[in-house]
Design a protein around this motif. Structure first.
Motif, PDB file in Angstrom:
ATOM      1  N   GLU A 101       0.833  -1.285   0.238  1.00 24.62           N
ATOM      2  CA  GLU A 101       0.022   0.132   0.089  1.00 24.62           C
ATOM      3  C   GLU A 101       0.872   1.288  -0.056  1.00 24.62           C
ATOM      4  O   GLU A 101       0.400   2.324  -0.709  1.00 24.62           O
ATOM      5  N   LEU A 105       0.798   4.222  -2.739  1.00 28.74           N
ATOM      6  CA  LEU A 105       0.544   5.573  -2.494  1.00 28.74           C
ATOM      7  C   LEU A 105       1.771   6.526  -2.920  1.00 28.74           C
ATOM      8  O   LEU A 105       1.444   7.503  -3.527  1.00 28.74           O
ATOM      9  N   ARG A 106       2.852   6.137  -2.908  1.00 23.12           N
ATOM     10  CA  ARG A 106       3.827   6.895  -3.401  1.00 23.12           C
ATOM     11  C   ARG A 106       3.693   6.950  -5.074  1.00 23.12           C
ATOM     12  O   ARG A 106       3.856   7.922  -5.599  1.00 23.12           O
ATOM     13  N   ARG A 108       0.991   6.792  -6.817  1.00 24.62           N
ATOM     14  CA  ARG A 108      -0.292   7.745  -7.006  1.00 24.62           C
ATOM     15  C   ARG A 108      -0.083   9.254  -6.727  1.00 24.62           C
ATOM     16  O   ARG A 108      -0.419  10.057  -7.713  1.00 24.62           O
ATOM     17  N   SER A 117      -7.231   8.522  -8.473  1.00 21.18           N
ATOM     18  CA  SER A 117      -7.208   8.000  -7.041  1.00 21.18           C
ATOM     19  C   SER A 117      -7.662   8.944  -6.206  1.00 21.18           C
ATOM     20  O   SER A 117      -7.119  10.266  -6.261  1.00 21.18           O
ATOM     21  N   GLN A 119      -6.274   9.156  -3.248  1.00 22.48           N
ATOM     22  CA  GLN A 119      -5.226   9.569  -2.224  1.00 22.48           C
ATOM     23  C   GLN A 119      -4.577  10.890  -2.326  1.00 22.48           C
ATOM     24  O   GLN A 119      -4.102  11.323  -1.593  1.00 22.48           O
ATOM     25  N   SER A 123      -4.241  13.189   0.972  1.00 19.69           N
ATOM     26  CA  SER A 123      -2.971  13.562   1.520  1.00 19.69           C
ATOM     27  C   SER A 123      -3.085  15.203   1.492  1.00 19.69           C
ATOM     28  O   SER A 123      -2.263  15.626   2.561  1.00 19.69           O
ATOM     29  N   TRP A 212       5.542   9.344   3.938  1.00 16.72           N
ATOM     30  CA  TRP A 212       5.315   8.515   2.609  1.00 16.72           C
ATOM     31  C   TRP A 212       4.499   9.268   1.474  1.00 16.72           C
ATOM     32  O   TRP A 212       4.761   8.825   0.389  1.00 16.72           O
ATOM     33  N   ALA A 213       3.676  10.190   1.989  1.00 17.79           N
ATOM     34  CA  ALA A 213       3.026  10.841   0.947  1.00 17.79           C
ATOM     35  C   ALA A 213       3.741  11.833   0.130  1.00 17.79           C
ATOM     36  O   ALA A 213       3.520  12.135  -1.072  1.00 17.79           O
TER      37      ALA A 213
END
Length: 492
Positions: A101, A105-106, A108, A117, A119, A123, A212-213
């Motif tokens: 995941e 995430l990275r 996307r 997405s 996300q 973020s 991470w975002a």
């Protein structure tokens, strides 16, 4: 909230799983709704997803990415960031999500235009706090709703924490020198709770997710700075027989996940053994004593409906910390506590617990539903977080108690949304309405809720004792404390 559990919804009688040799079937009871009325139906679901099934499904999903050139970057990133400890067998890094995941995430975030997405938008909310309702205390102060790369007023590490029931700090001298002052100021009387949980606990988790975002190491350093400060400073944590175990559980559940998500960074690797020693020495004994000695003592002495949000919180902390420390025994103790707590906490509405004292209970109710929804969210949120961490390691907590967690989330979501929309609650419930929903109490008394008996009772305001035979047995389930939990450890 699942529309398919409305009357006539496509799955209100059955779910179309693709059954194979690896899945055993079982029937579980779930509530389905038609407006405010409800009925119980039986659905066919997988009995238990064992470790092999969970791992094989994940591996198959990752391998499929190789067949789609645009998404192969996710597979490559997953291979780079993931690892499995040879001793414990634990997959890393695993917070509320795992390496697959995090890799997705990275990708996307780096491909906002090409990849449809939600996300990137989520973020943006994480970083800015836009649209997040603040948790405002009397006086107007609220913990930060954003995740600032600069300007966070912490860490707020304390040498000694002594939290009483209700979150009150036993000694104001314990409060950190940099505790938020000004106008409005953070409430001084609960400085231990605010410092460890509402501020540093939740912020460590948010900063780790922000790293991470964004891939901005400043966020990672913010999270690690918070965890390092508590590791270096805190020497005593309590109160053991009051709120200490709960506060410790909330903080560890956040900080252990945050450090786990950052474990591949050099600073995190240097901090990890020191943090593990700190938790084992200062925090874990407080939680373990409550979860074992105090809880079992209460049960032995005849206490009823003992398991609640404290137990799911501590289970979440133990599971998350066990993964971080590659400590299989601690992880297994957390799993066992989670299974026991979920099964007992969500036993209502099934079998002998379908009707209790003449009151019909709905599958999905928890032991604290009639206490207040606020504490129910504590319990369910921690159970859900524990289940997510465990699932990444191949252990299925969602099946416990006849897949009770899913029914509980559905029911409580409907209650919360009915309150928000000024609608009637599900059948059998009634709004407490600041006490006006209850029948009038006799003169000199007030109604209070007994969680052990699951009944309201008359409390004599002069003698400060329960009135003998004063239980309210009107067959109505009153709902109070209905609110969202937008900040703090409730990050799931």
């Amino acid at each position: 909230m699942r529309a398919d559990l409305n009357a006539g919804g496509p799955r209100n009688t059955s779910m179309n799983f693709r059954w194979g040799w690896c899945l055993l079937r079982r029937l579980v009871i779930v509530p389905t709704f038609d407006g405010t009325s409800w009925t119980s139906v039986r659905q066919t679901v997988p009995a238990t997803l064992n470790r092999n099934v969970i791992t094989n499904v994940r591996d198959a999903a990752i391998s499929i990415l190789a067949q789609r050139p645009k998404l192969n970057a996710i597979r490559n990133d997953y291979a780079m960031i993931s690892s499995t400890n040879s001793g414990s067998g634990f997959l890393h890094p695993v917070g509320l999500v795992g390496p697959a995941e995090l890799a997705a995430l990275r990708y996307r975030m780096a491909n906002r235009v090409d990849f449809n997405s939600p996300q990137p938008g989520a973020s943006d909310v994480l970083l800015s706090g836009q649209g997040v309702p603040p948790k405002t205390y009397p006086g107007g102060w609220a913990p930060p709703i954003n995740t600032p790369v600069d300007g966070y007023p912490g860490p707020l590490a304390m040498t000694k924490v002594e939290v009483k029931y209700g979150g009150n700090e036993a000694n104001a001298a314990n409060c950190p020198a940099n505790y938020p002052a000004g106008t409005p100021a953070a409430p001084q009387g609960i400085c231990g709770h605010v410092s460890f949980v509402e501020m540093d606990g939740q912020m460590s988790m948010k900063q780790a997710m922000a790293y991470w975002a964004t891939s901005d190491e400043r966020y990672a350093n913010n999270a690690l700075g918070i965890i390092e400060a508590w590791t270096n400073t805190n020497q005593q944590f309590g109160l053991q027989k009051e709120n200490g175990p709960l506060e410790a559980g909330w903080g560890v559940a956040c900080m252990a996940k945050a450090l786990e998500m950052l474990r591949n960074l050099p600073r995190a690797q240097a901090l990890l053994p020191r943090y593990v020693n700190y938790v084992n020495t200062v925090l874990m004994p407080v939680m373990e004593t409550y979860a074992t000695t105090i809880t079992q003592g209460a049960i032995t002495n005849g206490a009823q409906n003992v398991y609640g949000n404290w137990h799911t919180t501590i289970a979440d902390a133990m599971i998350s910390f066990g993964v971080l420390a590659d400590n299989k025994d601690r992880y297994k103790a957390g799993l066992e506590l989670a299974r026991t707590a979920i099964k007992d906490y969500l036993k209502w509405g099934r079998g002998s617990m379908a009707t209790v004292d003449g009151v019909q209970r709905i599958p999905g109710e928890c032991t604290e539903t009639l206490r207040d929804i606020y504490h129910s969210e504590f319990g369910l949120g921690s159970a859900l977080q524990a289940a997510e961490v465990a699932f990444q390691q191949g252990d299925d907590l969602y099946m416990v108690g006849g897949h009770a967690l899913a029914a509980a989330m559905e029911l409580h979501a409907r209650i919360i949304l009915a309150d928000k929309n000024k609608e009637e609650p599900p059948q059998g419930f009634k709004w407490y309405d600041n006490g006006k929903g209850l029948p009038p109490a006799p003169s000199g008394t007030e109604y209070r809720f007994d969680i052990a008996k699951q009944l309201w009772f008359q409390f004599n305001k002069t003698t400060l004792q329960a009135v003998p035979g004063g239980e309210l047995r009107d067959g109505v389930k009153y709902l109070l404390g209905v609110k969202f939990l937008p900040t703090g450890v409730r990050l799931a």
